[in-house]
Write a protein that holds these residues in place. Structure first.
Motif, PDB file in Angstrom:
ATOM      1  N   ARG A   1      -1.838   3.027   1.430  1.00 25.81           N
ATOM      2  CA  ARG A   1      -0.892   3.486   1.265  1.00 25.81           C
ATOM      3  C   ARG A   1       0.221   3.006   0.922  1.00 25.81           C
ATOM      4  N   SER A   2       1.062   3.073  -0.377  1.00 24.97           N
ATOM      5  CA  SER A   2       1.784   1.759  -0.811  1.00 24.97           C
ATOM      6  C   SER A   2       3.086   2.912  -0.410  1.00 24.97           C
TER       7      SER A   2
ATOM      8  N   HIS B   1       4.885  -0.844  -7.189  1.00 24.96           N
ATOM      9  CA  HIS B   1       3.955  -0.825  -8.321  1.00 24.96           C
ATOM     10  C   HIS B   1       2.597  -1.352  -7.935  1.00 24.96           C
TER      11      HIS B   1
ATOM     12  N   GLN C   1      -6.981   2.196 -10.812  1.00 25.13           N
ATOM     13  CA  GLN C   1      -5.678   2.160 -11.060  1.00 25.13           C
ATOM     14  C   GLN C   1      -4.518   1.506 -11.308  1.00 25.13           C
ATOM     15  N   SER C   2      -3.203   2.181 -11.381  1.00 20.22           N
ATOM     16  CA  SER C   2      -2.228   1.556 -11.410  1.00 20.22           C
ATOM     17  C   SER C   2      -0.510   2.436 -11.198  1.00 20.22           C
ATOM     18  N   GLY C   3       0.500   1.783 -11.238  1.00 21.34           N
ATOM     19  CA  GLY C   3       1.405   3.312 -10.510  1.00 21.34           C
ATOM     20  C   GLY C   3       1.999   2.946  -9.099  1.00 21.34           C
ATOM     21  N   ARG C   4       3.047   3.060  -9.187  1.00 26.41           N
ATOM     22  CA  ARG C   4       3.988   3.605  -7.778  1.00 26.41           C
ATOM     23  C   ARG C   4       3.408   4.627  -6.656  1.00 26.41           C
TER      24      ARG C   4
ATOM     25  N   LEU D   1       1.087   5.025  -5.077  1.00 27.08           N
ATOM     26  CA  LEU D   1      -0.542   5.475  -4.925  1.00 27.08           C
ATOM     27  C   LEU D   1      -1.264   5.685  -3.659  1.00 27.08           C
TER      28      LEU D   1
ATOM     29  N   PHE E   1      -4.958   6.092  -1.786  1.00 30.89           N
ATOM     30  CA  PHE E   1      -6.325   5.771  -2.601  1.00 30.89           C
ATOM     31  C   PHE E   1      -7.580   5.267  -1.511  1.00 30.89           C
TER      32      PHE E   1
END
Length: 327
Positions: A14-15, A20, A31-34, A36, A38
């Motif tokens: 959990r970010s 990012h 997976q790549s993003g702000r 996220l 998973f």
């Protein structure tokens, strides 16, 4: 920092929205993003977390001017990540899959690169001018030059980082040089202060002189008026004395005239009384004298009347009286 929860063979990440996160599997981005959240298998995954918030670093550079004088520059540089995947490919941002912490020190590496670029630009700027020109210009030209250099640097663009701000808080020589540079200004200011003090004292002396002259003029005027007053008082005293003397003279003349009139009347009355007594017979005169003598005496104890006195008195009564109006 990302939060990882391990459950057996799998784990959950959990970010935060300011980070990012990039998940790799077999060397490829899965997976790549702000922000996220998973699930992943730790034994087959690799994760990088790149901070996306604005950062600030401290800048401190000590260099030499064109005339070989030491000058210190201090400030801050703001930067942020513009391409997190490129940055993650160039600098290691991998995190531990048990605790979510960064494995290395990628932020320090980025700031060291920025500091190197900025330090080189500062040293070139300081070495191209004498210290007096640098200090007279102030920090603004150097700050503008640093912004231009950092914005156009290709090494930062290659790693996906951009400098967003430059602030300089200090641009100063060494303390010894600063005192030496301040000496002429200080002496000039001290000279101006001395001149101001002298002018103030001169003005005070001038005011005191004017006050003294005013006091002297006032005393002179008072003395003149006092002299005039004394003269007028003396004239008034003389006038009063003359008037008093004249009044006394008139009064004396009136008194003398009164005395003259009274004495004249008294002499005239006495002359008339003497004339009356002159024409009286001796016997009458003797009687009047006796009467007046009796009026002067309080008591008479005895009176001696001799025959001669009685005969003389009687003889006077038997004498013939002259006719009234006879010559």
């Amino acid at each position: 920092m990302a939060t990882i929860r391990n459950i057996g063979l799998v784990a959950q990440l959990r970010s935060e929205a300011s980070s990012h996160v990039i998940r790799y599997r077999k060397g490829r981005i899965r997976q790549s993003g702000r922000g996220l959240v998973f699930w992943f298998r730790p034994e087959t995954s690799s994760i990088a977390e790149v901070p996306m918030d604005d950062r600030e670093m401290t800048l401190f550079v000590r260099g030499r001017s064109q005339d070989f004088q030491a000058v210190a520059v201090q400030g801050t540089i703001g930067w942020h990540v513009v391409d997190p995947e490129r940055l993650a490919n160039r600098i290691d941002f991998s995190i531990g899959l048990r605790n979510g912490k960064l494995q290395g020190e990628p932020i320090e590496k980025i700031e060291a690169r920025i500091a190197g670029i900025a330090s080189q630009a500062v040293l070139q700027y300081l070495g191209g001018k004498p210290v007096r020109a640098i200090l007279d210009a102030g920090p603004e030209p150097l700050r503008g030059g640093l912004e231009t250099v950092l914005a156009g640097d290709q090494s930062l663009a290659e790693i996906g980082v951009s400098a967003v701000s430059v602030r300089l808080t200090n641009l100063a020589p060494t303390s010894e040089l600063e005192r030496a540079l301040q000496t002429p200004t200080f002496e000039a200011l001290q000279q101006k202060a001395d001149e101001a003090t002298f002018s103030r004292r001169a003005l005070a002396v001038e005011k005191e002189r004017a006050i003294a002259e005013n006091e002297l003029a006032t005393r002179t005027e008072l003395a003149r008026r006092e002299k005039l007053l004394i003269s007028e008082e003396a004239e008034n005293a003389r006038s009063r004395a003359a008037g008093l003397a004249e009044a006394q003279g008139v009064e004396a003349m009136a008194e003398a005239e009164r005395i003259r009139l009274v004495e004249g009347a008294r002499v005239l009355a006495e002359a008339q009384r003497v004339a009356i007594y002159r024409d009286l017979p001796p016997a009458v005169l003797l009687g009047l004298a006796a009467q007046k003598l009796a009026g002067k005496l309080d008591t008479i104890e005895h009176v001696s009347v001799t025959p001669d006195l009685l005969a003389a008195v009687m003889g006077e009564f038997h004498k013939p009286r002259p006719m009234v109006g006879a010559r």
